[in-house]
Structures are given as structure tokens and as C-alpha cells.
Design a protein around this motif. Structure first.
Motif, PDB file in Angstrom:
ATOM      1  N   GLU A  75      -8.625  14.342   5.423  1.00 49.18           N
ATOM      2  CA  GLU A  75      -8.532  13.480   6.600  1.00 49.18           C
ATOM      3  C   GLU A  75      -8.357  12.015   6.189  1.00 49.18           C
ATOM      4  OE1 GLU A  75     -11.451  12.367  10.244  1.00 49.18           O
ATOM      5  OE2 GLU A  75     -11.244  14.515   9.793  1.00 49.18           O
ATOM      6  N   LEU A  76      -9.098  11.584   5.164  1.00 47.36           N
ATOM      7  CA  LEU A  76      -8.939  10.219   4.640  1.00 47.36           C
ATOM      8  C   LEU A  76      -7.541  10.009   4.073  1.00 47.36           C
ATOM      9  CD1 LEU A  76     -12.374   9.720   2.820  1.00 47.36           C
ATOM     10  CD2 LEU A  76     -11.612   8.627   4.956  1.00 47.36           C
ATOM     11  N   PHE A  77      -7.070  10.997   3.335  1.00 47.70           N
ATOM     12  CA  PHE A  77      -5.731  10.932   2.746  1.00 47.70           C
ATOM     13  C   PHE A  77      -4.668  10.820   3.833  1.00 47.70           C
ATOM     14  CE2 PHE A  77      -1.954  13.421   1.322  1.00 47.70           C
ATOM     15  CZ  PHE A  77      -1.470  12.523   0.374  1.00 47.70           C
ATOM     16  N   GLN A  78      -4.776  11.662   4.860  1.00 48.52           N
ATOM     17  CA  GLN A  78      -3.809  11.637   5.952  1.00 48.52           C
ATOM     18  C   GLN A  78      -3.834  10.297   6.691  1.00 48.52           C
ATOM     19  OE1 GLN A  78      -1.714  14.217   5.051  1.00 48.52           O
ATOM     20  NE2 GLN A  78      -1.418  14.324   7.233  1.00 48.52           N
ATOM     21  N   ALA A  79      -5.025   9.731   6.875  1.00 46.46           N
ATOM     22  CA  ALA A  79      -5.140   8.442   7.556  1.00 46.46           C
ATOM     23  C   ALA A  79      -4.518   7.321   6.735  1.00 46.46           C
ATOM     24  CB  ALA A  79      -6.614   8.134   7.840  1.00 46.46           C
ATOM     25  N   ASP A  80      -4.629   7.425   5.409  1.00 49.46           N
ATOM     26  CA  ASP A  80      -4.113   6.379   4.515  1.00 49.46           C
ATOM     27  C   ASP A  80      -2.641   6.572   4.165  1.00 49.46           C
ATOM     28  OD1 ASP A  80      -4.548   4.005   3.140  1.00 49.46           O
ATOM     29  OD2 ASP A  80      -5.095   5.029   1.276  1.00 49.46           O
ATOM     30  N   LEU A  81      -2.120   7.762   4.401  1.00 51.83           N
ATOM     31  CA  LEU A  81      -0.754   8.090   3.989  1.00 51.83           C
ATOM     32  C   LEU A  81       0.310   7.136   4.542  1.00 51.83           C
ATOM     33  CD1 LEU A  81       0.863  10.004   2.224  1.00 51.83           C
ATOM     34  CD2 LEU A  81       1.001  11.585   4.168  1.00 51.83           C
ATOM     35  N   PRO A  82       0.288   6.741   5.809  1.00 49.82           N
ATOM     36  CA  PRO A  82       1.310   5.801   6.290  1.00 49.82           C
ATOM     37  C   PRO A  82       1.324   4.487   5.492  1.00 49.82           C
ATOM     38  CG  PRO A  82       0.188   6.790   8.148  1.00 49.82           C
ATOM     39  CD  PRO A  82      -0.567   7.206   6.916  1.00 49.82           C
ATOM     40  N   ASN A  83       0.145   3.973   5.145  1.00 48.32           N
ATOM     41  CA  ASN A  83       0.085   2.749   4.347  1.00 48.32           C
ATOM     42  C   ASN A  83       0.625   2.965   2.930  1.00 48.32           C
ATOM     43  OD1 ASN A  83      -1.099   1.328   6.464  1.00 48.32           O
ATOM     44  ND2 ASN A  83      -3.162   1.899   5.819  1.00 48.32           N
ATOM     45  N   ILE A  84       0.280   4.104   2.351  1.00 49.53           N
ATOM     46  CA  ILE A  84       0.763   4.437   1.008  1.00 49.53           C
ATOM     47  C   ILE A  84       2.284   4.529   1.011  1.00 49.53           C
ATOM     48  CG2 ILE A  84       0.785   6.199  -0.803  1.00 49.53           C
ATOM     49  CD1 ILE A  84      -2.091   6.952   0.116  1.00 49.53           C
ATOM     50  N   LEU A  85       2.831   5.237   1.995  1.00 48.71           N
ATOM     51  CA  LEU A  85       4.282   5.396   2.086  1.00 48.71           C
ATOM     52  C   LEU A  85       4.971   4.066   2.330  1.00 48.71           C
ATOM     53  CD1 LEU A  85       4.587   8.705   4.157  1.00 48.71           C
ATOM     54  CD2 LEU A  85       4.818   8.397   1.681  1.00 48.71           C
ATOM     55  N   ASN A  86       4.381   3.257   3.194  1.00 49.17           N
ATOM     56  CA  ASN A  86       4.941   1.937   3.467  1.00 49.17           C
ATOM     57  C   ASN A  86       5.007   1.107   2.184  1.00 49.17           C
ATOM     58  OD1 ASN A  86       5.991  -0.099   5.188  1.00 49.17           O
ATOM     59  ND2 ASN A  86       3.972  -1.099   5.180  1.00 49.17           N
ATOM     60  N   GLY A  87       3.955   1.156   1.380  1.00 46.39           N
ATOM     61  CA  GLY A  87       3.916   0.423   0.119  1.00 46.39           C
ATOM     62  C   GLY A  87       4.961   0.906  -0.872  1.00 46.39           C
ATOM     63  N   LEU A  88       5.374   2.148  -0.744  1.00 44.60           N
ATOM     64  CA  LEU A  88       6.382   2.728  -1.641  1.00 44.60           C
ATOM     65  C   LEU A  88       7.790   2.641  -1.062  1.00 44.60           C
ATOM     66  CD1 LEU A  88       4.438   5.940  -2.718  1.00 44.60           C
ATOM     67  CD2 LEU A  88       4.843   3.889  -4.101  1.00 44.60           C
ATOM     68  N   GLY A  89       7.891   2.137   0.156  1.00 49.57           N
ATOM     69  CA  GLY A  89       9.198   2.037   0.798  1.00 49.57           C
ATOM     70  C   GLY A  89       9.743   3.389   1.238  1.00 49.57           C
ATOM     71  N   LEU A  90       8.852   4.313   1.560  1.00 49.43           N
ATOM     72  CA  LEU A  90       9.254   5.648   1.982  1.00 49.43           C
ATOM     73  C   LEU A  90       8.848   5.901   3.429  1.00 49.43           C
ATOM     74  CD1 LEU A  90       8.107   7.815  -1.070  1.00 49.43           C
ATOM     75  CD2 LEU A  90      10.461   7.354  -0.387  1.00 49.43           C
ATOM     76  N   GLN A  91       9.644   6.687   4.111  1.00 52.86           N
ATOM     77  CA  GLN A  91       9.252   7.180   5.421  1.00 52.86           C
ATOM     78  C   GLN A  91       8.824   8.632   5.259  1.00 52.86           C
ATOM     79  OE1 GLN A  91      12.122   6.469   8.481  1.00 52.86           O
ATOM     80  NE2 GLN A  91      12.474   4.351   7.843  1.00 52.86           N
ATOM     81  N   GLU A  92       7.996   9.103   6.157  1.00 50.83           N
ATOM     82  CA  GLU A  92       7.412  10.437   6.004  1.00 50.83           C
ATOM     83  C   GLU A  92       8.469  11.523   5.833  1.00 50.83           C
ATOM     84  OE1 GLU A  92       4.162  13.405   8.071  1.00 50.83           O
ATOM     85  OE2 GLU A  92       4.319  11.346   8.768  1.00 50.83           O
TER      86      GLU A  92
END
Length: 194
Positions: free
Chosen positions: A159-176
Motif C-alpha cells: 500500500e505504501l509502495f502504491q501510494a508512492d509510485l506516482p511520485n517515483i514515476l514522475n521522478g523518472l519521467g515515466l507514466q504508469e
């Protein structure tokens, strides 16, 4: 560990939860999505992965009718059959193969794959937390690794990972929708390490 399940958007939350559980438990998740080579037959690639994996998870829950005429997709039962065949006929290198078979509700599978009625089938009710819990319990039991956390602990981390995933992807320049299976594995590993 070979993961045999549907890859469509509707099943994706379960797939991601199961893969997170596998990686969090110290195993390497493998599936047909790991390599995208148009020159290699998908079924041959699946057979190769099965040959290299001691453990597998087979979710046979996706048997809905689709298309015209409406027909079910039976890729998951087929791949389960290959894994069972490898254990039975593969000789000593494959004798230790172990599999977790998942479905949505008890005994539903008997309507479309009754020959596996003697197997221990686990049920996730289409619920990610249930799938994580069943997977973690099975991994701990079959591997006898005391380092595999319980399902509640892994679910909380997921659940923590899923909540943080948009920020992680944004930092990598990736969309889901751009995240590959290999990307997803790397993201999980990085999250667990941090």
C-alpha cells in the motif's frame, strides 16, 4: 518464480500485488512479459522460463467469455499443464517443482478444468490483500524461509509502495502505462532497499 496470470488492465492490481509479494519475499519474479522479442515464440519463451523455475503461481481465475463468437481464454490452464508436465516428466531437475494455484472462489475451477480437482487450490476473491496473503503464506510454507513476512505486513508495504509510485514515476519521467515488467521489478527492488 514463474507467474502465470492474466496481464490485462482489470487483472493488473492482482498481478502487481503478487509480483510485489514475490520480490519482497526474496524471490525473483519471472513471466512472459520479461522479454519482448518478436523473433521468439511466446510459448517457447514460457516453456524456457518454466524450465528454469522451481516455484510458480498460476491464477486460473480469468475465464470470462470474450470476442465474437464469445470464447474463454485458457492460456493460464495451458501453462499450468506445462508446469505440471515438467514436474512429472522432467526428471530429477524438475522433481522439486512447487506450484500455487489461485482462483476467485472455491470450486469454481471444477466447471472448466475438473481434472485438477485433487489439487489444493487457494482463493483470493478478486481481492489484492487476499492474493498477497495467500502468496506470502504459500512462499513461507514451501520455501521454509523464515524471512518471508506475513501477508498483513506485505500488504501494508505494498500500500505504501502504491501510494508512492506516482511520485517515483514522475521522478523518472515515466507514466504508469509506460512501465515495463522489468521496470516494475526494479521499482519494487529500489523501494524495498530504501
Amino acid at each position: 518464480m514463474f507467474v502465470n496470470c492474466a496481464f490485462d488492465a482489470q487483472y493488473q492490481p492482482l498481478f502487481y500485488g503478487i509480483v510485489f509479494t514475490i520480490v519482497r519475499s526474496g524471490f525473483r519474479a519471472r513471466c512472459a512479459l520479461e522479454a519482448d522479442d518478436a523473433l521468439e515464440s511466446r510459448f517457447i519463451k514460457i516453456q524456457s522460463i518454466i524450465g528454469e523455475c522451481r516455484y510458480s503461481i498460476h491464477d486460473i481465475s480469468r475465464t470470462e467469455l470474450d470476442g465474437v463468437p464469445p470464447l474463454p481464454r485458457f492460456n493460464m490452464p495451458l501453462e499450468l499443464g506445462v508446469f505440471i508436465g515438467a514436474k512429472r516428466y522432467g526428471g530429477a531437475p524438475h522433481a522439486d517443482k512447487r506450484a500455487l494455484i489461485l482462483d476467485t472462489v472455491p470450486y469454481r475451477y471444477q466447471r472448466f478444468i475438473s481434472d485438477i480437482a485433487g489439487q489444493d487450490i487457494q482463493y483470493h476473491n478478486g481481492n489484492v490483500v487476499d492474493a498477497i496473503t495467500k502468496t506470502a503464506s504459500w512462499l513461507r510454507n514451501k520455501s521454509r524461509r523464515t524471512t518471508v513476512p506475513g501477508g498483513a505486513a506485505i500488504s501494508a508495504e505494498y500500500e505504501l509502495f502504491q501510494a508512492d509510485l506516482p511520485n517515483i514515476l514522475n521522478g523518472l519521467g515515466l507514466q504508469e502505462h509506460e512501465v515495463t515488467f522489468s521496470d516494475y521489478l526494479t521499482l519494487i527492488e529500489s523501494f524495498i532497499t530504501e
